[in-house]
Scaffold this active site. Structure first.
Site, PDB file in Angstrom:
ATOM      1  N   ASP A  12       0.889  17.629  26.550  1.00  0.00           N
ATOM      2  CA  ASP A  12       0.506  17.890  27.944  1.00  0.00           C
ATOM      3  C   ASP A  12       0.291  19.379  28.227  1.00  0.00           C
ATOM      4  O   ASP A  12      -0.205  19.737  29.295  1.00  0.00           O
ATOM      5  CB  ASP A  12       1.585  17.349  28.899  1.00  0.00           C
ATOM      6  CG  ASP A  12       1.659  15.821  28.849  1.00  0.00           C
ATOM      7  OD1 ASP A  12       0.638  15.189  28.513  1.00  0.00           O
ATOM      8  OD2 ASP A  12       2.739  15.273  29.120  1.00  0.00           O
ATOM      9  N   GLN A  40       4.493   6.833  24.872  1.00  0.00           N
ATOM     10  CA  GLN A  40       4.280   5.697  25.773  1.00  0.00           C
ATOM     11  C   GLN A  40       4.239   4.391  24.979  1.00  0.00           C
ATOM     12  O   GLN A  40       4.847   3.393  25.375  1.00  0.00           O
ATOM     13  CB  GLN A  40       3.000   5.896  26.574  1.00  0.00           C
ATOM     14  CG  GLN A  40       3.091   7.076  27.536  1.00  0.00           C
ATOM     15  CD  GLN A  40       1.832   7.289  28.339  1.00  0.00           C
ATOM     16  OE1 GLN A  40       0.826   6.614  28.131  1.00  0.00           O
ATOM     17  NE2 GLN A  40       1.871   8.241  29.259  1.00  0.00           N
ATOM     18  N   ARG A  47      -3.407  18.614  35.338  1.00  0.00           N
ATOM     19  CA  ARG A  47      -3.110  19.724  34.429  1.00  0.00           C
ATOM     20  C   ARG A  47      -4.289  20.697  34.340  1.00  0.00           C
ATOM     21  O   ARG A  47      -4.097  21.893  34.122  1.00  0.00           O
ATOM     22  CB  ARG A  47      -2.678  19.201  33.066  1.00  0.00           C
ATOM     23  CG  ARG A  47      -1.451  18.288  33.186  1.00  0.00           C
ATOM     24  CD  ARG A  47      -0.553  18.267  31.999  1.00  0.00           C
ATOM     25  NE  ARG A  47       0.363  17.132  32.097  1.00  0.00           N
ATOM     26  CZ  ARG A  47       1.545  17.150  32.717  1.00  0.00           C
ATOM     27  NH1 ARG A  47       1.975  18.250  33.302  1.00  0.00           N
ATOM     28  NH2 ARG A  47       2.305  16.064  32.746  1.00  0.00           N
ATOM     29  N   SER A  76       2.438   8.436  20.072  1.00  0.00           N
ATOM     30  CA  SER A  76       2.472   8.227  21.522  1.00  0.00           C
ATOM     31  C   SER A  76       3.847   7.745  21.954  1.00  0.00           C
ATOM     32  O   SER A  76       4.292   6.664  21.558  1.00  0.00           O
ATOM     33  CB  SER A  76       1.410   7.204  21.937  1.00  0.00           C
ATOM     34  OG  SER A  76       1.670   6.739  23.248  1.00  0.00           O
ATOM     35  N   LYS A 121       8.779  14.521  34.941  1.00  0.00           N
ATOM     36  CA  LYS A 121       8.029  13.304  35.264  1.00  0.00           C
ATOM     37  C   LYS A 121       8.382  12.164  34.305  1.00  0.00           C
ATOM     38  O   LYS A 121       8.632  11.034  34.737  1.00  0.00           O
ATOM     39  CB  LYS A 121       6.518  13.627  35.210  1.00  0.00           C
ATOM     40  CG  LYS A 121       5.608  12.467  35.528  1.00  0.00           C
ATOM     41  CD  LYS A 121       4.209  12.960  35.854  1.00  0.00           C
ATOM     42  CE  LYS A 121       3.368  13.316  34.639  1.00  0.00           C
ATOM     43  NZ  LYS A 121       2.937  12.158  33.842  1.00  0.00           N
TER      44      LYS A 121
HETATM   45  C1  S3P Z   1       4.459  10.550  28.292  1.00  0.00           C
HETATM   46  C2  S3P Z   1       3.918  10.596  27.048  1.00  0.00           C
HETATM   47  C3  S3P Z   1       2.666  11.295  26.747  1.00  0.00           C
HETATM   48  C4  S3P Z   1       2.282  12.287  27.835  1.00  0.00           C
HETATM   49  C5  S3P Z   1       2.450  11.724  29.203  1.00  0.00           C
HETATM   50  C6  S3P Z   1       3.876  11.258  29.442  1.00  0.00           C
HETATM   51  C7  S3P Z   1       5.707   9.792  28.484  1.00  0.00           C
HETATM   52  O1  S3P Z   1       1.631  10.339  26.613  1.00  0.00           O
HETATM   53  O2  S3P Z   1       0.956  12.724  27.665  1.00  0.00           O
HETATM   54  O3  S3P Z   1       2.139  12.714  30.191  1.00  0.00           O
HETATM   55  O4  S3P Z   1       6.366   9.954  29.536  1.00  0.00           O
HETATM   56  O5  S3P Z   1       6.066   9.008  27.586  1.00  0.00           O
HETATM   57  P1  S3P Z   1       1.357   9.641  25.173  1.00  0.00           P
HETATM   58  O6  S3P Z   1       2.660   9.192  24.702  1.00  0.00           O
HETATM   59  O7  S3P Z   1       0.441   8.492  25.403  1.00  0.00           O
HETATM   60  O8  S3P Z   1       0.733  10.721  24.349  1.00  0.00           O
END
Ligand code: S3P
Length: 458
Positions: A345, A190, A418, A188, A37
């Protein structure tokens, strides 16, 4: 398992159906997982930034990735679905490149997807347009101050509901942005990725510093597209990532590996079931994503790894392996904040593994789990307790007693994919019948999950 209603796998929308899972006598089978993903989201977004034609094969076809595909199209790229087998899809994306993207007519609906919302914000911050990002009830409860603050300090204008903490989020972009050197407030990927993507549109070098290293797909995938992403490591384990603004992202063909976060459900199912052997093909085993495999192995899981191309990791492509898991005798384990960040995750399904282990398991510093698609600390504790497990929570810490005799009972996914899949796997080992309310959420990341569940018990 019997299904009630056709829409059990309907992606994204909250569902009222209940899935029923009975204890399985044995688990056998070979599975191919949905495309990763995280990588699928990024492949679509980077295709929008690259002028010309990009091709993505094996992208996950869950609701979240479809959300990103729609957003990329709304920004002016042509997104063509070349075919899907229900869980994976190929895309052709033709884009004018970052400078040719156009302001969307309406609100960008990020659905249930935090990755769409946060990474796209980083891109939009550097584009001369005004956009509004919104999502479903779950996404509207998830924090955005963590991206607003760094992107503001780069010169973009961002506002959000509740004193700039919750979506919807408005982004007024600016070109060029100011390059910054910043530490992420929480571990994070993200947040890190949003800043690096904004950094591509900045007037110099942007550096993001992480106290605990998170998944590095953005860095690897930008490198594969011709962007120099420099890595600096300090003695105390901190990692710094630097990009130079103004560098173009190239169009490439991406083959997405199977999602290790989806594989995690079968690794635990195989390890805790007394008569199991499951083979998982083409799983991404990136060092920043494989913590779950290593944690489960140190708990005693019999996981055999067959790497596809056992050469040194070049920090650009994604290492891939087939994984075979067999029934195992697990031991409890103590996990701290760095483990939580590395297996963020997979903590819900690891909690189920802990229930089957000899001895207790502690998980400390799991506060970020409260900010996911649901409050996963509360959700996992409620579901596993309903099945007869002993789970104590203390603030952001969990303690789970092993050797629980799980009995089938009603559980609730809270519309969190999940949790739905964790309770379904629990149903394979719990005596009698387990029900999972709102199981359709599994299709957020794993369309076909309940079909695979049927297949491995057959
Ligand atoms: C992700 C980062 C994670 C994860 C999410 C996907 C990504 O979140 O929990 O399912 O693709 O960068 P965080 O970076 O906010 O922890």
């Amino acid at each position: 398992m019997t299904r009630t209603g056709d829409s059990i796998e309907r992606a994204g929308a909250p569902t009222r159906e209940v899935a029923r899972v009975r204890e399985a006598a044995r688990l056998r089978g070979e599975l191919r997982l949905p495309g990763d993903k995280s990588i699928s989201h990024r492949a679509l977004m980077f295709a929008a930034l690259a002028a010309g034609e990009s091709r993505i094969d094996g992208a996950g076809d869950g609701a979240d990735v479809q959300t990103t595909a729609r957003i990329v199209a709304a920004l002016g790229a042509t997104v063509e679905r070349l075919g899907t087998d229900g869980r994976n899809v190929s895309y052709r994306v033709v884009s004018p490149g970052a400078d040719g993207l156009t302001e969307p007519d309406g609100i960008l609906d990020c659905g249930n997807s935090g990755t769409s919302l946060r990474l796209i914000s980083g891109i939009l911050a550097g584009l001369p347009m005004t956009t509004i990002l919104d999502g479903d009830a779950s996404l509207r409860r998830r924090p955005v101050a963590r991206i607003i603050e760094p992107l503001r300090s780069m010169g973009a204008v961002l506002h959000a509901r509740r004193n700039d903490t919750l979506p919807p989020l408005t982004v007024v972009g600016r070109t060029p942005l100011r390059a910054i050197d910043i530490a992420t407030p929480v571990p994070s990927a993200q947040v890190k990725s949003a800043i690096l993507l904004a950094g591509l549109r900045a007037d110099g070098r942007t550096t993001v510093r992480e106290a605990i290293a998170t998944r590095d797909h953005t860095e690897r995938m930008l490198r594969a597209r011709g962007v120099a992403v420099e890595r600096g490591d300090s003695a105390d384990g901190r990692v710094a990532w630097t990009v130079q603004g103004g560098v173009a992202v190239g169009a490439v063909q991406e083959q997405v590996p199977g999602d290790v976060s989806a594989a995690a459900f079968w690794l635990v199912a195989g390890a805790i079931h007394p008569d199991a052997e499951l083979t998982l093909h083409d799983v991404g085993v990136n060092p920043t994503r494989r913590a779950m495999i290593d944690i489960l192995s140190s708990m005693g899981a019999r996981i055999e790894e067959r790497p596809h191309h056992p050469t040194a990791d070049d920090g650009v492509g994604e290492p891939i392996a087939d994984l075979v898991v067999r029934s195992s005798d697990l031991r409890g384990i103590d996990l701290g904040p760095a483990d939580v960040a590395a297996a963020i995750d997979e903590i819900p399904i690891l909690c189920l593994a802990a229930c089957a282990a000899d001895g207790s398991t502690t998980i400390r510093g799991a506060g970020e789990l409260r900010h996911k698609e649901s409050d996963r600390i509360a959700g996992i504790a409620a579901g596993l307790r309903a099945l007869g497990a002993r789970v104590e929570t203390d603030g952001d810490d969990l303690r789970i007693d092993g050797r629980a005799s799980l009995r089938g009972a009603p559980t609730d996914s809270l519309d969190d994919h999940r949790l739905a899949m964790t309770f379904a796997v629990a149903g394979l080992v719990a005596a009698g019948e387990t029900t999972i309310a709102r199981p359709g959420s599994a299709a957020i990341s794993y369309p076909g999950f309940f079909d695979d569940l049927e297949r491995v018990r057959a």
